[in-house]
Design an enzyme around this catalytic site. Structure first.
Site, PDB file in Angstrom:
ATOM      1  N   ASN A 185       0.852  -1.200   0.000  1.00  0.00           N
ATOM      2  CA  ASN A 185       0.000   0.000   0.000  1.00  0.00           C
ATOM      3  C   ASN A 185       0.883   1.243   0.000  1.00  0.00           C
ATOM      4  O   ASN A 185       2.107   1.140  -0.006  1.00  0.00           O
ATOM      5  CB  ASN A 185      -0.947  -0.024   1.206  1.00  0.00           C
ATOM      6  CG  ASN A 185      -0.174  -0.099   2.500  1.00  0.00           C
ATOM      7  OD1 ASN A 185       0.559   0.801   2.859  1.00  0.00           O
ATOM      8  ND2 ASN A 185      -0.319  -1.234   3.207  1.00  0.00           N
ATOM      9  N   LYS A 219     -13.706   0.228  15.457  1.00  0.00           N
ATOM     10  CA  LYS A 219     -12.394  -0.441  15.590  1.00  0.00           C
ATOM     11  C   LYS A 219     -11.855  -0.311  17.012  1.00  0.00           C
ATOM     12  O   LYS A 219     -11.257  -1.237  17.545  1.00  0.00           O
ATOM     13  CB  LYS A 219     -11.386   0.173  14.608  1.00  0.00           C
ATOM     14  CG  LYS A 219     -11.608  -0.290  13.178  1.00  0.00           C
ATOM     15  CD  LYS A 219     -10.650   0.366  12.199  1.00  0.00           C
ATOM     16  CE  LYS A 219     -11.128   0.058  10.776  1.00  0.00           C
ATOM     17  NZ  LYS A 219     -10.350   0.726   9.752  1.00  0.00           N
ATOM     18  N   PHE A 242      -4.566   3.070  14.623  1.00  0.00           N
ATOM     19  CA  PHE A 242      -4.869   4.092  13.627  1.00  0.00           C
ATOM     20  C   PHE A 242      -5.995   3.590  12.737  1.00  0.00           C
ATOM     21  O   PHE A 242      -6.110   2.390  12.496  1.00  0.00           O
ATOM     22  CB  PHE A 242      -3.630   4.380  12.754  1.00  0.00           C
ATOM     23  CG  PHE A 242      -2.746   5.459  13.327  1.00  0.00           C
ATOM     24  CD1 PHE A 242      -2.005   5.223  14.476  1.00  0.00           C
ATOM     25  CD2 PHE A 242      -2.662   6.707  12.717  1.00  0.00           C
ATOM     26  CE1 PHE A 242      -1.199   6.217  15.013  1.00  0.00           C
ATOM     27  CE2 PHE A 242      -1.859   7.704  13.241  1.00  0.00           C
ATOM     28  CZ  PHE A 242      -1.121   7.470  14.390  1.00  0.00           C
ATOM     29  N   ASP A 291      -4.223  -6.541   5.237  1.00  0.00           N
ATOM     30  CA  ASP A 291      -5.241  -7.404   5.838  1.00  0.00           C
ATOM     31  C   ASP A 291      -5.264  -8.771   5.165  1.00  0.00           C
ATOM     32  O   ASP A 291      -5.788  -9.735   5.714  1.00  0.00           O
ATOM     33  CB  ASP A 291      -6.623  -6.750   5.718  1.00  0.00           C
ATOM     34  CG  ASP A 291      -6.723  -5.486   6.557  1.00  0.00           C
ATOM     35  OD1 ASP A 291      -6.259  -5.515   7.711  1.00  0.00           O
ATOM     36  OD2 ASP A 291      -7.227  -4.454   6.055  1.00  0.00           O
ATOM     37  N   LYS A 345     -11.243  -3.836  18.886  1.00  0.00           N
ATOM     38  CA  LYS A 345      -9.860  -4.235  19.168  1.00  0.00           C
ATOM     39  C   LYS A 345      -9.443  -3.938  20.615  1.00  0.00           C
ATOM     40  O   LYS A 345      -8.286  -4.099  20.967  1.00  0.00           O
ATOM     41  CB  LYS A 345      -8.909  -3.549  18.184  1.00  0.00           C
ATOM     42  CG  LYS A 345      -9.214  -3.893  16.714  1.00  0.00           C
ATOM     43  CD  LYS A 345      -8.121  -3.442  15.777  1.00  0.00           C
ATOM     44  CE  LYS A 345      -8.584  -3.591  14.327  1.00  0.00           C
ATOM     45  NZ  LYS A 345      -7.487  -3.816  13.389  1.00  0.00           N
ATOM     46  N   LYS A 384       9.606 -17.142 -10.533  1.00  0.00           N
ATOM     47  CA  LYS A 384       8.776 -16.095 -11.129  1.00  0.00           C
ATOM     48  C   LYS A 384       7.610 -16.715 -11.908  1.00  0.00           C
ATOM     49  O   LYS A 384       7.809 -17.654 -12.681  1.00  0.00           O
ATOM     50  CB  LYS A 384       9.654 -15.265 -12.064  1.00  0.00           C
ATOM     51  CG  LYS A 384       8.953 -14.067 -12.648  1.00  0.00           C
ATOM     52  CD  LYS A 384       9.874 -13.330 -13.603  1.00  0.00           C
ATOM     53  CE  LYS A 384       9.039 -12.350 -14.417  1.00  0.00           C
ATOM     54  NZ  LYS A 384       9.714 -11.942 -15.634  1.00  0.00           N
TER      55      LYS A 384
HETATM   56  N1  CTP Z   1      -3.695  -3.619  12.029  1.00  0.00           N
HETATM   57  C1  CTP Z   1      -3.078  -4.690  12.628  1.00  0.00           C
HETATM   58  N2  CTP Z   1      -3.005  -5.890  11.994  1.00  0.00           N
HETATM   59  C2  CTP Z   1      -3.562  -6.063  10.779  1.00  0.00           C
HETATM   60  C3  CTP Z   1      -4.219  -4.978  10.160  1.00  0.00           C
HETATM   61  C4  CTP Z   1      -4.253  -3.764  10.819  1.00  0.00           C
HETATM   62  O1  CTP Z   1      -2.580  -4.541  13.742  1.00  0.00           O
HETATM   63  N3  CTP Z   1      -3.458  -7.232  10.178  1.00  0.00           N
HETATM   64  C5  CTP Z   1      -3.767  -2.340  12.750  1.00  0.00           C
HETATM   65  C6  CTP Z   1      -3.202  -1.153  12.007  1.00  0.00           C
HETATM   66  O2  CTP Z   1      -1.838  -0.951  12.297  1.00  0.00           O
HETATM   67  C7  CTP Z   1      -4.068  -0.013  12.501  1.00  0.00           C
HETATM   68  C8  CTP Z   1      -5.412  -0.661  12.741  1.00  0.00           C
HETATM   69  O3  CTP Z   1      -5.132  -2.042  12.947  1.00  0.00           O
HETATM   70  O4  CTP Z   1      -3.594   0.504  13.725  1.00  0.00           O
HETATM   71  C9  CTP Z   1      -6.291  -0.506  11.557  1.00  0.00           C
HETATM   72  O5  CTP Z   1      -7.399  -1.292  11.717  1.00  0.00           O
HETATM   73  P1  CTP Z   1      -8.018  -2.168  10.543  1.00  0.00           P
HETATM   74  O6  CTP Z   1      -9.323  -2.671  11.003  1.00  0.00           O
HETATM   75  O7  CTP Z   1      -7.138  -3.203  10.067  1.00  0.00           O
HETATM   76  O8  CTP Z   1      -8.144  -1.102   9.459  1.00  0.00           O
HETATM   77  P2  CTP Z   1      -7.998  -1.338   7.947  1.00  0.00           P
HETATM   78  O9  CTP Z   1      -6.793  -2.137   7.633  1.00  0.00           O
HETATM   79  O10 CTP Z   1      -8.088  -0.005   7.310  1.00  0.00           O
HETATM   80  O11 CTP Z   1      -9.237  -2.258   7.723  1.00  0.00           O
HETATM   81  P3  CTP Z   1     -10.657  -2.013   7.068  1.00  0.00           P
HETATM   82  O12 CTP Z   1     -10.436  -2.413   5.691  1.00  0.00           O
HETATM   83  O13 CTP Z   1     -11.514  -2.931   7.840  1.00  0.00           O
HETATM   84  O14 CTP Z   1     -11.009  -0.578   7.271  1.00  0.00           O
END
Ligand code: CTP
Length: 395
Positions: free
Chosen positions: A210, A338, A324, A279, A342, A289
Site C-alpha cells: 500500500n 475499531k 490508527f 489485511d 480491538k 517467477k
Molecule cells: N492492524 C493490525 N493488523 C492487521 C491490520 C491492521 O494490527 N493485520 C492495525 C493497524 O496498524 C491499525 C489498525 O489495525 O492501527 C487498523 O485497523 P483495521 O481494522 O485493520 O483497518 P484497515 O486495515 O483499514 O481495515 P478495514 O479495511 O476494515 O477498514
C-alpha cells in the site's frame, strides 16, 4: 510548535578542521528559528572565518573576552545566563582539558564556566589524542559534572589516521540539541511503534503493498524517544532513515510484523500501531517467477493476523494500546467500531480524502478517539500530531 524556536543556542568552536561542519549546523538551527551565538577560540580562526558563522546566524561571533565591540561587552556572564543549550563542537583535546578543570582564560571558557544550562561536547581530534588516557579522564570528569558527550565516529581522519575522533555529523548535533531542550515526560516508559506498509509476496519479483510512507509512525517514534521513552520501532520497507536513538526492527510482511510486535508486547507500557498492515496476503506464494499466459489470472488471498486485535484481546494490565484508522467514508463511526472491537485505549482516525492528511504528506489532520472523548485536531505537522498523541497517552 517548534522546540528550537526562539531558543538561545551558544556554540563554542575550537581549532579543528571539523569547524566547517558547524556552518551547516548554524544554517539548520537558523531555519528552525533558534538564536545562535558562536564563540570561537583563537585557534578556530585558523580554520573558519567568523564571517561564515556571522552570515549564517545574523549574530556577531565572539572571540576575545576584551573585545568591546559586541552586545555582551565584558559580560560573558549575561550570555551564559541567556543560553538554553551550550554546545562545544568541534571540541579539541585542549578545550576538553580546560573545561574539565575549570580553566577560564578566554571568551569561550569564561562563558562556559558561568553557564548552568545543558552542556554538550562533541570531541574532534586525532584518534591517538582521543584515546590518550588523559583525554579520556578529562571526558569522564566532564560527564561527572553533567556534561553530555556526543561521541565521535570512527573513520578516516584529516590527519591521515583512521579511528575514533571524527566529529559527529551536524544532523546528530541537531538531534542532541533538540534532545537537550525536550522535557523527559516519558522517561522510564517503553514504547513500541509500528510504521510503514507491509509487503505480501506473490513471487520473487512481485508483491502486494500500500502507499504508506511511514512518516507518521517515524514521527511518533522520534518524539517519544526525545521525550525520554525507550522506543522500539518496527518498520516496514520505507525510504526514511531510522530515527536516532531508537531500537530499530526492520520487517517486510504482516507475518514478520506480527512476530516482531507480539514477541515484544509483554515488555511494553505503550504500543502504537501506525503501520498500514496488509489485511490479506496471497494464499499461495511461488519460489520461481510466475510466467504470464494469454489468460486472465486471479490471486487467491487469505487473511493476515490482526496484530492489534490479538494484543487487545489479551491486553495485559497497564498497557496503553493505540491504533490508527484511515478511512474514506464514515470516519468517526468506523474508527469508533475499531476502537471497541480491538479493545483499544485510543484510535487516531484520519480521512485519506482530507487535504493535507494521509499517506506521504508531512502534515496530518486527525481525530483522537478514546472510549470517553473525541478530539478533532487541526492541520498540523506529523511531529506535532505525534506530540499531541503522546500528550493524550500520558494524560
Ligand atoms: N492492524 C493490525 N493488523 C492487521 C491490520 C491492521 O494490527 N493485520 C492495525 C493497524 O496498524 C491499525 C489498525 O489495525 O492501527 C487498523 O485497523 P483495521 O481494522 O485493520 O483497518 P484497515 O486495515 O483499514 O481495515 P478495514 O479495511 O476494515 O477498514
Amino acid at each position: 510548535m517548534d522546540r528550537l524556536k526562539d531558543k538561545n543556542i551558544v556554540i563554542g568552536v575550537t581549532g579543528s578542521i571539523a569547524a566547517y561542519k558547524i556552518a551547516t549546523l548554524c544554517s539548520s538551527l537558523k531555519k528552525r528559528g533558534a538564536n545562535i551565538t558562536v564563540i570561537m577560540t583563537k585557534n578556530a580562526l585558523n580554520f573558519v572565518n567568523p564571517i561564515t558563522y556571522e552570515t549564517l546566524t545574523g549574530t556577531k561571533c565572539l572571540v576575545d573576552t576584551f573585545d568591546r565591540n559586541f552586545q555582551f561587552n565584558v559580560e560573558h556572564v549575561s550570555l551564559a545566563k541567556l543560553a538554553d543549550v551550550f554546545l562545544i563542537a568541534p571540541a579539541s583535546a585542549d578545550i576538553i582539558a580546560k573545561a574539565a578543570h575549570g580553566i577560564a582564560d578566554d571568551m569561550l571558557t569564561t562563558t562556559l564556566l558561568a553557564c548552568d544550562c545543558p552542556k554538550l561536547v562533541a570531541p574532534a581530534m586525532n584518534t591517538r589524542m582521543y584515546k590518550n588516557p588523559i583525554t579520556q579522564d578529562n571526558i569522564k570528569t566532564l560527564v561527572k559534572y553533567g556534561f553530555e558527550i556526543i561521541n565521535p565516529a570512527n573513520g578516516y581522519l584529516a590527519c591521515g589516521d583512521t579511528g575514533d575522533g571524527k566529529m559527529a555529523e551536524p544532523e546528530e548535533l541537531m538531534e542532541r540539541i533538540e534532545d537537550a531542550l525536550t522535557v523527559k515526560d516519558l522517561q522510564g516508559k517503553k514504547v513500541l511503534v509500528t510504521a510503514g506498509p507491509t509487503q505480501e509476496k506473490i513471487d520473487p519479483v512481485r508483491y502486494i503493498t500500500n502507499h504508506s510512507s511511514g512518516k507518521m509512525g517515524y514521527a511518533i517514534a522520534t518524539e517519544a524517544r526525545r521525550r525520554g521513552a525507550e522506543v522500539t520501532l518496527v518498520s516496514g520497507v520505507v525510504s526514511l532513515k531510522a530515527p536516532y536513538g531508537v531500537s530499530y526492527v526492520p520487517i517486510v510482511s504482516a507475518e514478520d510484523m506480527a512476530n516482531a510486535v507480539i514477541s515484544r508486547s509483554n515488555e511494553q507500557d505503550v504500543i502504537i500501531m501506525a503501520a498500514a498492515v496488509a489485511d490479506y496476503k496471497p494464499a499461495v506464494t511461488y519460489d520461481e517467477k510466475v510466467k504470464k499466459s494469454d489468460d486472465d489470472m486471479s490471486i487467491q488471498l487469505s487473511r493476515t493476523q490482526d496484530i492489534l486485535g490479538t494484543i487487545g484481546q489479551n491486553k495485559k494490565e497497564g498497557l496503553y494500546l493505540c491504533g490508527f484508522a484511515m478511512e474514506t467514508e464514515n470516519l468517526i463511526e468506523n474508527a469508533k467500531a475499531k476502537l471497541k472491537k480491538k479493545n483499544l485505549d485510543m484510535i487516531v482516525a484520519n480521512s485519506i480524502k482530507t487535504e493535507g492528511a494521509g499517506f506521504g504528506t508531512d502534515t496530518n489532520v486527525v481525530t483522537l478517539i478514546t472510549p470517553d472523548s473525541e478530539t478533532q485536531l487541526e492541520l498540523m505537522s506529523k511531529s506535532d500530531v505525534a506530540n499531541v498523541i503522546l500528550d493524550e497517552i500520558i494524560k
